[in-house]
Design a protein around this motif. Structure first.
Motif: not given
Length: 129
Positions: A35-53
């Protein structure tokens, strides 16, 4: 325009399977295993969809969703879990969650769900112009 998907799962097999399938479908894919890595990526990039465990080490899926909503991020999300039945009610708290998918999943069903959600997002953007 290539659409970008972020796949967040701590199981490498699931991450790689989804990544391979969606790259073959023509999407751009990033992955994160926490989750920590996901938050970092979301803050540095724009995604159209997140698939999250839902079950992740350190920062779990619910905490990721909560932090994103607090920050006003509204990227559509698909929540994945081996305990999907119990999660449907829980996921209603988060406006980002569009779908809850049970593991193990049928990959064709997942592809269909992702395509539907991304097409719906494109339509909504078109109507907003």
């Amino acid at each position: 325009m290539r659409r970008e998907i972020l796949i967040v799962d701590d199981q490498p097999g699931i991450r790689l399977l989804l990544q391979e399938v969606f790259i073959n479908e023509g999407y751009q894919v990033e992955t994160a295993n926490t989750g920590k890595e996901a938050l970092e990526k979301i803050h540095s990039n724009t995604f159209d969809l997140i698939m999250l465990d839902y079950k992740l080490p350190i920062v779990d899926g619910a905490e990721v969703l909560q932090r994103l909503e607090e920050q006003g991020i509204t990227t559509p999300a698909i929540l994945m879990s081996g305990l999907a039945e119990g999660l449907v009610k829980e996921s209603e708290k988060y406006s980002m969650v569009q779908e809850v998918i049970a593991k193990p999943f049928n990959i064709q069903d997942v592809c269909s769900t992702v395509k539907t959600l991304l097409d719906r997002k494109v339509q909504a953007q078109g109507e907003g112009k």
